[in-house]
Each structure stands twice: as C-alpha cells, then as structure tokens.
Design an enzyme around this catalytic site. Structure first.
Site, PDB file in Angstrom:
ATOM      1  CE  LYS A   5       2.312   5.386  10.469  1.00  0.00           C
ATOM      2  NZ  LYS A   5       3.177   4.082  10.414  1.00  0.00           N
ATOM      3  CB  SER A   6       5.633   7.109   4.722  1.00  0.00           C
ATOM      4  OG  SER A   6       5.137   5.855   4.806  1.00  0.00           O
ATOM      5  NE  ARG A  10      10.763   6.541   2.561  1.00  0.00           N
ATOM      6  CZ  ARG A  10       9.721   5.788   3.130  1.00  0.00           C
ATOM      7  NH1 ARG A  10       8.938   5.958   4.336  1.00  0.00           N
ATOM      8  NH2 ARG A  10       9.643   4.614   2.463  1.00  0.00           N
ATOM      9  N   GLY A  78       7.448  -0.994  11.775  1.00  0.00           N
ATOM     10  CA  GLY A  78       8.292  -1.513  10.920  1.00  0.00           C
ATOM     11  C   GLY A  78       9.150  -0.652   9.989  1.00  0.00           C
ATOM     12  NE  ARG A 106       4.766  -5.433  10.434  1.00  0.00           N
ATOM     13  CZ  ARG A 106       4.537  -4.516  10.093  1.00  0.00           C
ATOM     14  NH1 ARG A 106       4.560  -3.339  11.010  1.00  0.00           N
ATOM     15  NH2 ARG A 106       4.480  -4.099   8.769  1.00  0.00           N
ATOM     16  CB  SER A 151       8.415  -4.004   0.732  1.00  0.00           C
ATOM     17  OG  SER A 151       8.872  -3.247   1.847  1.00  0.00           O
ATOM     18  CG  ASP A 301      -0.267   1.369   5.103  1.00  0.00           C
ATOM     19  OD1 ASP A 301       0.041   0.383   5.405  1.00  0.00           O
ATOM     20  OD2 ASP A 301       0.824   2.258   4.953  1.00  0.00           O
ATOM     21  NE  ARG A 332      -3.184  -3.124   9.208  1.00  0.00           N
ATOM     22  CZ  ARG A 332      -2.506  -2.142   9.062  1.00  0.00           C
ATOM     23  NH1 ARG A 332      -2.064  -1.869   7.739  1.00  0.00           N
ATOM     24  NH2 ARG A 332      -1.931  -1.107  10.117  1.00  0.00           N
ATOM     25  NE  ARG A 375      -2.061   2.537   8.438  1.00  0.00           N
ATOM     26  CZ  ARG A 375      -1.697   3.783   8.597  1.00  0.00           C
ATOM     27  NH1 ARG A 375      -2.705   4.565   8.697  1.00  0.00           N
ATOM     28  NH2 ARG A 375      -0.743   4.016   8.518  1.00  0.00           N
TER      29      ARG A 375
HETATM   30  C1  S3P Z   1       5.780   2.041   4.486  1.00  0.00           C
HETATM   31  C2  S3P Z   1       5.813   1.401   3.603  1.00  0.00           C
HETATM   32  C3  S3P Z   1       4.490   0.307   3.656  1.00  0.00           C
HETATM   33  C4  S3P Z   1       3.562   0.391   4.249  1.00  0.00           C
HETATM   34  C5  S3P Z   1       4.174   1.144   5.730  1.00  0.00           C
HETATM   35  C6  S3P Z   1       4.954   2.365   5.695  1.00  0.00           C
HETATM   36  C7  S3P Z   1       6.949   3.182   4.346  1.00  0.00           C
HETATM   37  O1  S3P Z   1       5.106  -1.027   3.979  1.00  0.00           O
HETATM   38  O2  S3P Z   1       2.447  -0.456   4.827  1.00  0.00           O
HETATM   39  O3  S3P Z   1       2.991   1.556   6.468  1.00  0.00           O
HETATM   40  O4  S3P Z   1       7.100   4.109   5.007  1.00  0.00           O
HETATM   41  O5  S3P Z   1       7.882   2.667   3.663  1.00  0.00           O
HETATM   42  P1  S3P Z   1       5.940  -2.002   2.838  1.00  0.00           P
HETATM   43  O6  S3P Z   1       6.991  -1.217   2.034  1.00  0.00           O
HETATM   44  O7  S3P Z   1       6.563  -2.790   3.785  1.00  0.00           O
HETATM   45  O8  S3P Z   1       4.607  -2.625   1.959  1.00  0.00           O
END
Ligand code: S3P
Length: 415
Positions: A5-6, A10, A78, A106, A151, A301, A332, A375
């Site tokens: 997903k991350s 991107r 987010g 958030r 982060s 996560d 969480r 989750r």
């Molecule tokens: C993510 C970074 C994390 C993670 C989120 C996805 C990302 O958050 O918890 O599920 O894709 O960069 P943070 O970077 O705010 O900790």
C-alpha cells in the site's frame, strides 16, 4: 500478497514528477489507494486500469495539474491526505482536503505547519489540526526541518513540497522509517541528497522520464498470516515476493525473537525495493519480548497483530515508545488493550504502550470493536483461529481499506 500500500501510493503520486505515461503493476487493491487515484483524477490526471492490478498514469507533470473541481476526499487514508498536501502546497491554486470520520480525527499540523513555513497558506475548516482544511498553494521556499516524529508520511510530504520550492529543503528524521520515498526517487531518476537520516531536495527543474514499476508484496498484510501460522502448531506457510524494506521488518525480527520459525530466502530487488520469500512454520509456544525505542517505527502498523501473538505467549509481551499508535486509524493502544481484555487477556495499558501477561489459551467469545480500523478487523479474524470461541467483530468490511479479499485468502489457507 497484494501489492504494498505505501509503495502503491508513492507510485501513483510520484508519477506526477514525470511527464508522460507511467505504469504500475501489482498496485495494491486497498481502498486507500483508490482514494489516491480519485484525488489525482480530480487534479486532471488520467489514470487507466488495463487489468485488475495494472494501472497507467498519464501524468501532465507537476506544473500542469488542474485546480480540483470539488473537495479532494482522501477517505480513510492518512498517506493520501498528507502526501497530497505536499504536492498541493506548491501549486498555483487552492484545494480543500477532507476524509472520513476516522481521518478527521488524525493530526495534520505535523505536515501543515511545515508547509506553512515554506509559504503555503493553510486554513482549517472546522477544527485546528484536523481535516477538512484548505491549502492555498504558492511559490514555496526551501527550509530545514528537524522532525520530532519518526514519520515517513511527513518526510515524504516535505520532499514533494521541496521538489517545487526555491532553494534547498532539508528533512532530518529522528529515527529510521520506511525509505520507499528515497528508493522510488532513485528508481525514477529524480535527484536528491542523503546523509544518514537527513535527506535534501531542490526544485525539479525538468520533469523526470516516465517510469514503470512493479510493486513489492505488502509485508503489513503478510504480517497477519505470519502471526497466524506462527501461533498454529503444524502450519507451514510460504509467502512469495514480500517487500523487505528495512524500515518495515520489525515483524520478522520480533517473531524470530519470540522463537518463531520464520525464514527469508530468495532475496532480490524489485522496483528498487528488496523482496523475498518468507516461510513460517508453526511449532512451539512463542516467548514474550519487549519492543521499544527506535525500532517501533519499523513495525508501526504490525503492533496490533504482534500483540495477538503476545497474548498467547509464554511470559510477558510489552510494547513501549509507541505513542504514535494513538493517532493511527484509531487509538490502537486502547483498542488492542480493550479487545484483548474482553477476550480474557491480562493487559496493562500505558500512555505509550502496553504489557500483556501471556497465557496458553484465551476464551474469546467477546465483542471485538474495530472502530472502523482495518488492522483491528484483520487482527480479530486471526484471533478467531486462536481463541477458544470466536469474537464478534463489529465491522469486518473495513478490511477493504488495505486488503479487500483478506477473509477469502485466510479461508483458502485453512482449507
Ligand atoms: C506510511 C507511513 C506510516 C504508516 C502508514 C503508511 C507511509 O505512517 O503507519 O500506514 O506510507 O508513509 P507514519 O509515517 O505517519 O508513521
């Protein structure tokens, strides 16, 4: 495993740094990534889907985006709202960003105060720090940011703003986080400088060449199967092509430290990311461990599902320094403690973590509150393989946020 997903977010958003047709294969089926796609379309980007997981993005380039015709709805995501904020801060138009009930709780100032320092104007529509908010984009000025939160989302938003700013934008992280951004910049041939935890970028004067990427499998999704197999004696599970980004591998290390038989082989590179095959063999009862300090970010996560393994371990399973878990899709820390306690576990919740006294069996049969958090729902589904009686999960459908066919895949493994 479905695509990560991350990395998928991107791949979609970084296409804007190129001009022309980028292609992404094995894009995550997560609803979160659909939110990113919808927002990009709203900014005038054409995105086609030639097959279930292949997408082509006809990127106009960063300088040719269109002012959105309506509110940019990031849904539950987010990553979508924070990364796009970085893009929009440098645009010559204003945009309103919003999300669902969970996203509206958030914190956004962790990104937006920095973007304001670079010159963007921000106005919160309802409550300071939370969506919805409006970004009035402008010509940005590079700055140095020493982040106090580990982060990747904040870092990446500032990278995206910095690539549109005058001068240099320097971002220093307090700890190692997932470095998908650095790897994708490299993959796309976009210049940046890096020294340990510090990354700096300057304005991208000419768009990058269009790129193609095959997304690695999602280790955060894999984590649920890994814990299930590790806790079910006699299981043998092989997960192929899973992403092994060093900022994401806490789940592997933690399970190994707990005594689980978890092995990685066939490591290679895919789209600039390390991937490999993970084999888990369920055997003896796991041992309790403490997870704390800078490594928390590498499993941010995966703490919920690790906590489930912890509840059935021998000894005590503790998590500290994880206050960030209170501002994820739900609180969480509270949800883990409350759900496990309701199922019969002994849990002591702390401000920045929890301590679980492990046991060899948990009665279950209790209510399992997800707070709409994917989750927590997947954790509940795995709990139902391990507890004496199944828990009643209040919202199973929210798994779609990251892994729509999770329950189906889990059922296949049990056949
Ligand atoms: C993510 C970074 C994390 C993670 C989120 C996805 C990302 O958050 O918890 O599920 O894709 O960069 P943070 O970077 O705010 O900790």
């Amino acid at each position: 495993m479905p695509g990560d997903k991350s990395i998928s977010h991107r791949a979609l958003i970084f296409s804007l740094l190129a001009k022309g047709r980028c292609s992404v294969s094995r894009l995550s089926p997560a609803a979160d990534c659909q939110s990113t796609i919808a927002c990009l379309r709203n900014l005038g980007v054409t995105i086609l889907q030639p097959s279930a997981t292949s997408f082509v993005i006809d990127s106009p380039g960063l300088t040719e985006l269109k002012a959105p015709a309506s509110v940019l709805d990031a849904g539950n995501s987010g990553t979508t709202i924070r990364l796009l904020s970085g893009v929009l801060a440098g645009q010559p138009f204003s945009s309103t960003l919003d999300g669902d009930e969970s996203l509206r709780k958030r914190p956004m100032s962790r990104v937006l105060t920095h973007l304001a320092k670079m010159g963007a104007q921000i106005s919160y529509s309802e409550k300071e720090n939370y969506p919805p908010f409006r970004i009035f984009g402008t010509k940005l000025q590079g700055q140095r940011f020493d982040l106090n939160v580990a982060s990747a989302q904040v870092q990446t938003a500032l990278v995206l703003a910095g690539l549109q700013a005058d001068g240099e934008t320097i971002i220093a992280l307090p700890a190692i986080v997932r470095d998908h951004t650095e790897r994708m910049l490299k993959h796309a041939g976009i210049p940046f400088r890096q020294n340990g935890l510090v990354i700096s970028v300057s304005r991208l004067e000419t768009p990058a060449e269009p790129f193609a990427i095959n997304v690695a499998g999602d280790i955060s999704s894999a984590a649920f199967f890994m814990v299930a197999a590790a806790c079910l004696p006699g299981s043998i599970l092989e997960l192929l092509d899973v992403g092994m980004n060093p900022g994401r591998t806490l789940v592997l290390e933690a399970l190994q430290q707990m005594g689980a038989d978890v092995q990685v082989c066939g490591e290679r590179n895919e789209g600039g990311e390390p991937i490999g095959t993970i084999t888990v063999r369920g055997a003896e009862r796991l041992k309790g461990i403490t997870i704390s300090g800078e490594r928390i970010a590498a499993g941010i996560d995966e703490i919920p599902i690790l906590a489930l393994a912890g509840a059935l371990c021998q000894g005590t399973f503790s998590v500290r320094d994880a206050q960030e878990l209170r501002v994820k899709e739900s609180d969480r820390l509270a949800a883990i403690a409350n759900n496990l306690r309701a199922a019969g576990a002994t849990v002591n919740e702390q401000a920045d973590g929890f301590e679980i006294v492990g046991t060899d069996a948990l009665p279950g049969g209790s209510d399992w509150k997800t707070h709409g958090d994917h989750r927590l729902a997947m954790m509940g589904l795995v709990a139902n393989l391990l507890f004496e009686k199944p828990v009643q999960i209040d919202d199973v459908n929210c798994v779609a946020v990251s892994y729509p066919h999770f329950a189906v895949d889990l059922a296949k493994l049990l056949a």
